[in-house]
Design a protein around this motif. Sequence first.
Motif, PDB file in Angstrom:
ATOM      1  N   TRP A  85      30.220 101.228  71.100  1.00 41.35           N
ATOM      2  CA  TRP A  85      30.924 102.078  72.048  1.00 41.35           C
ATOM      3  C   TRP A  85      32.027 102.895  71.386  1.00 41.35           C
ATOM      4  O   TRP A  85      32.342 104.003  71.837  1.00 41.35           O
ATOM      5  CB  TRP A  85      31.551 101.224  73.153  1.00 41.35           C
ATOM      6  CG  TRP A  85      30.667 100.872  74.300  1.00 41.35           C
ATOM      7  CD1 TRP A  85      30.140  99.655  74.592  1.00 41.35           C
ATOM      8  CD2 TRP A  85      30.218 101.736  75.356  1.00 41.35           C
ATOM      9  NE1 TRP A  85      29.388  99.701  75.741  1.00 41.35           N
ATOM     10  CE2 TRP A  85      29.429 100.963  76.235  1.00 41.35           C
ATOM     11  CE3 TRP A  85      30.419 103.083  75.642  1.00 41.35           C
ATOM     12  CZ2 TRP A  85      28.832 101.489  77.370  1.00 41.35           C
ATOM     13  CZ3 TRP A  85      29.823 103.620  76.784  1.00 41.35           C
ATOM     14  CH2 TRP A  85      29.038 102.823  77.627  1.00 41.35           C
ATOM     15  N   THR A  86      32.660 102.356  70.343  1.00 40.25           N
ATOM     16  CA  THR A  86      33.856 103.003  69.791  1.00 40.25           C
ATOM     17  C   THR A  86      33.613 103.695  68.458  1.00 40.25           C
ATOM     18  O   THR A  86      34.556 104.154  67.827  1.00 40.25           O
ATOM     19  CB  THR A  86      34.982 101.964  69.626  1.00 40.25           C
ATOM     20  OG1 THR A  86      34.515 100.870  68.813  1.00 40.25           O
ATOM     21  CG2 THR A  86      35.432 101.430  70.969  1.00 40.25           C
ATOM     22  N   ASP A  87      32.381 103.794  68.021  1.00 44.34           N
ATOM     23  CA  ASP A  87      32.048 104.532  66.810  1.00 44.34           C
ATOM     24  C   ASP A  87      32.017 106.024  67.164  1.00 44.34           C
ATOM     25  O   ASP A  87      31.148 106.484  67.897  1.00 44.34           O
ATOM     26  CB  ASP A  87      30.691 104.067  66.283  1.00 44.34           C
ATOM     27  CG  ASP A  87      30.339 104.674  64.933  1.00 44.34           C
ATOM     28  OD1 ASP A  87      30.468 105.903  64.778  1.00 44.34           O
ATOM     29  OD2 ASP A  87      29.914 103.899  64.045  1.00 44.34           O
ATOM     30  N   ALA A  88      33.008 106.767  66.659  1.00 46.55           N
ATOM     31  CA  ALA A  88      33.154 108.170  67.055  1.00 46.55           C
ATOM     32  C   ALA A  88      31.914 108.990  66.747  1.00 46.55           C
ATOM     33  O   ALA A  88      31.488 109.826  67.558  1.00 46.55           O
ATOM     34  CB  ALA A  88      34.379 108.768  66.354  1.00 46.55           C
ATOM     35  N   ALA A  89      31.314 108.778  65.588  1.00 44.10           N
ATOM     36  CA  ALA A  89      30.124 109.551  65.215  1.00 44.10           C
ATOM     37  C   ALA A  89      28.962 109.263  66.160  1.00 44.10           C
ATOM     38  O   ALA A  89      28.223 110.176  66.562  1.00 44.10           O
ATOM     39  CB  ALA A  89      29.736 109.236  63.774  1.00 44.10           C
ATOM     40  N   ILE A  90      28.803 108.005  66.524  1.00 41.33           N
ATOM     41  CA  ILE A  90      27.724 107.632  67.437  1.00 41.33           C
ATOM     42  C   ILE A  90      27.940 108.264  68.805  1.00 41.33           C
ATOM     43  O   ILE A  90      27.017 108.841  69.400  1.00 41.33           O
ATOM     44  CB  ILE A  90      27.620 106.106  67.549  1.00 41.33           C
ATOM     45  CG1 ILE A  90      27.020 105.529  66.267  1.00 41.33           C
ATOM     46  CG2 ILE A  90      26.771 105.706  68.762  1.00 41.33           C
ATOM     47  CD1 ILE A  90      27.000 104.021  66.240  1.00 41.33           C
ATOM     48  N   MET A  91      29.153 108.188  69.322  1.00 48.90           N
ATOM     49  CA  MET A  91      29.412 108.715  70.658  1.00 48.90           C
ATOM     50  C   MET A  91      29.239 110.226  70.707  1.00 48.90           C
ATOM     51  O   MET A  91      28.724 110.767  71.692  1.00 48.90           O
ATOM     52  CB  MET A  91      30.817 108.307  71.114  1.00 48.90           C
ATOM     53  CG  MET A  91      30.977 106.811  71.342  1.00 48.90           C
ATOM     54  SD  MET A  91      29.785 106.135  72.537  1.00 48.90           S
ATOM     55  CE  MET A  91      30.365 106.884  74.072  1.00 48.90           C
ATOM     56  N   ARG A  92      29.658 110.919  69.642  1.00 52.18           N
ATOM     57  CA  ARG A  92      29.467 112.381  69.619  1.00 52.18           C
ATOM     58  C   ARG A  92      27.988 112.740  69.607  1.00 52.18           C
ATOM     59  O   ARG A  92      27.577 113.734  70.212  1.00 52.18           O
ATOM     60  CB  ARG A  92      30.180 112.982  68.409  1.00 52.18           C
ATOM     61  CG  ARG A  92      31.688 113.060  68.530  1.00 52.18           C
ATOM     62  CD  ARG A  92      32.267 113.990  67.469  1.00 52.18           C
ATOM     63  NE  ARG A  92      31.948 113.547  66.121  1.00 52.18           N
ATOM     64  CZ  ARG A  92      32.725 112.739  65.391  1.00 52.18           C
ATOM     65  NH1 ARG A  92      33.860 112.285  65.907  1.00 52.18           N
ATOM     66  NH2 ARG A  92      32.367 112.387  64.164  1.00 52.18           N
ATOM     67  N   ARG A  93      27.196 111.952  68.908  1.00 56.83           N
ATOM     68  CA  ARG A  93      25.759 112.210  68.861  1.00 56.83           C
ATOM     69  C   ARG A  93      25.091 111.813  70.177  1.00 56.83           C
ATOM     70  O   ARG A  93      24.169 112.495  70.653  1.00 56.83           O
ATOM     71  CB  ARG A  93      25.146 111.423  67.699  1.00 56.83           C
ATOM     72  CG  ARG A  93      23.635 111.396  67.673  1.00 56.83           C
ATOM     73  CD  ARG A  93      23.010 112.710  67.259  1.00 56.83           C
ATOM     74  NE  ARG A  93      21.548 112.634  67.359  1.00 56.83           N
ATOM     75  CZ  ARG A  93      20.751 112.159  66.405  1.00 56.83           C
ATOM     76  NH1 ARG A  93      21.275 111.731  65.258  1.00 56.83           N
ATOM     77  NH2 ARG A  93      19.450 112.119  66.579  1.00 56.83           N
ATOM     78  N   ALA A  94      25.538 110.718  70.770  1.00 55.38           N
ATOM     79  CA  ALA A  94      24.896 110.217  71.991  1.00 55.38           C
ATOM     80  C   ALA A  94      25.232 111.057  73.212  1.00 55.38           C
ATOM     81  O   ALA A  94      24.389 111.222  74.107  1.00 55.38           O
ATOM     82  CB  ALA A  94      25.302 108.762  72.233  1.00 55.38           C
ATOM     83  N   ILE A  95      26.461 111.593  73.283  1.00 58.81           N
ATOM     84  CA  ILE A  95      26.902 112.359  74.452  1.00 58.81           C
ATOM     85  C   ILE A  95      27.448 113.699  73.985  1.00 58.81           C
ATOM     86  O   ILE A  95      28.519 113.776  73.381  1.00 58.81           O
ATOM     87  CB  ILE A  95      27.991 111.605  75.247  1.00 58.81           C
ATOM     88  CG1 ILE A  95      27.510 110.204  75.652  1.00 58.81           C
ATOM     89  CG2 ILE A  95      28.387 112.407  76.485  1.00 58.81           C
ATOM     90  CD1 ILE A  95      28.567 109.366  76.343  1.00 58.81           C
ATOM     91  N   ASP A  96      26.721 114.762  74.268  1.00 59.27           N
ATOM     92  CA  ASP A  96      27.142 116.101  73.872  1.00 59.27           C
ATOM     93  C   ASP A  96      26.692 117.095  74.933  1.00 59.27           C
ATOM     94  O   ASP A  96      25.571 117.620  74.877  1.00 59.27           O
ATOM     95  CB  ASP A  96      26.547 116.462  72.506  1.00 59.27           C
ATOM     96  CG  ASP A  96      27.000 117.839  72.026  1.00 59.27           C
ATOM     97  OD1 ASP A  96      27.838 118.461  72.714  1.00 59.27           O
ATOM     98  OD2 ASP A  96      26.503 118.296  70.984  1.00 59.27           O
ATOM     99  N   PRO A  97      27.543 117.362  75.947  1.00 62.74           N
ATOM    100  CA  PRO A  97      27.148 118.291  77.013  1.00 62.74           C
ATOM    101  C   PRO A  97      26.756 119.668  76.499  1.00 62.74           C
ATOM    102  O   PRO A  97      25.962 120.366  77.145  1.00 62.74           O
ATOM    103  CB  PRO A  97      28.411 118.358  77.884  1.00 62.74           C
ATOM    104  CG  PRO A  97      29.113 117.050  77.643  1.00 62.74           C
ATOM    105  CD  PRO A  97      28.854 116.739  76.200  1.00 62.74           C
ATOM    106  N   ALA A  98      27.281 120.070  75.331  1.00 61.65           N
ATOM    107  CA  ALA A  98      26.954 121.394  74.801  1.00 61.65           C
ATOM    108  C   ALA A  98      25.460 121.523  74.485  1.00 61.65           C
ATOM    109  O   ALA A  98      24.928 122.641  74.422  1.00 61.65           O
ATOM    110  CB  ALA A  98      27.777 121.680  73.549  1.00 61.65           C
ATOM    111  N   ARG A  99      24.774 120.384  74.292  1.00 62.67           N
ATOM    112  CA  ARG A  99      23.334 120.458  74.007  1.00 62.67           C
ATOM    113  C   ARG A  99      22.561 121.096  75.150  1.00 62.67           C
ATOM    114  O   ARG A  99      21.489 121.668  74.949  1.00 62.67           O
ATOM    115  CB  ARG A  99      22.775 119.055  73.713  1.00 62.67           C
ATOM    116  CG  ARG A  99      22.993 118.581  72.295  1.00 62.67           C
ATOM    117  CD  ARG A  99      22.081 117.415  71.974  1.00 62.67           C
ATOM    118  NE  ARG A  99      22.388 116.249  72.773  1.00 62.67           N
ATOM    119  CZ  ARG A  99      23.109 115.210  72.355  1.00 62.67           C
ATOM    120  NH1 ARG A  99      23.609 115.201  71.133  1.00 62.67           N
ATOM    121  NH2 ARG A  99      23.331 114.178  73.142  1.00 62.67           N
ATOM    122  N   MET A 100      23.095 120.985  76.369  1.00 64.52           N
ATOM    123  CA  MET A 100      22.383 121.542  77.514  1.00 64.52           C
ATOM    124  C   MET A 100      22.292 123.064  77.433  1.00 64.52           C
ATOM    125  O   MET A 100      21.371 123.673  77.990  1.00 64.52           O
ATOM    126  CB  MET A 100      23.048 121.105  78.815  1.00 64.52           C
ATOM    127  CG  MET A 100      23.006 119.592  79.030  1.00 64.52           C
ATOM    128  SD  MET A 100      23.432 119.101  80.697  1.00 64.52           S
ATOM    129  CE  MET A 100      21.984 119.670  81.592  1.00 64.52           C
TER     130      MET A 100
END
Length: 321
Positions: A85-100
């Motif tokens: 949950w707290t790995d910044a790189a993982i969270m940025r990859r997992a949740i990125d609204p800009a991908r839409m």
Amino acid sequence: MSAVQPTVAEVIRDRFASGSRSDSRRLVLVIEGGGSRGVYSSGMVHALEELGLAQVFDAVYGTSAGAINAAWLLCGRAGRGLQAWTDAAIMRRAIDPARMLRGRPAFDLNYLVHKVYDGLHPMDFPAILANETTFHPIATDIRTGLPVDLHPHIVDKATLQTALRASSGLPLLAGPPVALAGGRYFDGGLAETVPVRTALAAGATHALILRTRRADERRPPAPRLHDLVGGTYMRLRAPGAYRAWKERPCQQAREDGVIAGMGAAALQIHPPAGSPDISSVETDPGILTRGMDIGRRAVADIFAGLRPVIGGSAASVPATN
């Protein structure tokens, strides 16, 4: 005159002290969904694991992020779940609204389930499958709009991973519906964010319920654009899920009413008053870590009176005979 029913805390205490679940009760753990708000329940399940309480439950029910945290608890690696949950790189990859903006899902569940949970921060999937405490991730059937317990469809590692994606698959934000055992599913939170009704229908007599909102916190209405775009998508592609979507404004009151009707057979643990509002798409490690710490302390405070028992000789609770 009928005997007085024990409280949830009493059932938990007695099961741990006796080392047995043979008490005629069906005690379940129910974990609310909520996207990144799941850091609260991540800290809570970590505290349950630390206290040695993971095995007192007959079953664990979870929706979306709640299902993910349930899986971490059942595989005996709730502490490792905190790291994911707290790995910044993982969270940025997992949740990125800009991908839409590029026509891709904001939530990358394939990356989370198949790369992170099966590599970077591995879950022990065989341990979940073998656990005598059964795992019940909840998803929403796109045809009926009803919550579905995916437990009967989990038979191996592949179907377990698929069930995790199905329970967490937000419409549009996480891509198309997830197929499993002939059905197609969206995020369980459309139909049952706190899956206590499903647990009761399956025979639960007592429930410890981990919440990801404060007791005074109300679900905000969906942004107009989200409602317009998401609603249009579901109306065309998943009419049953669309009906569930339209009923979401009433969902929290309905679930709170069911829980209130359980009386002492339900014990809820909320983030305490003053805890921060955490967005469902939050990725800031500092905010997420704070939420975990708050959730962990909330459970520790609730069970402070059980510590003398928990510190005793009992080490595990075998299955009900």
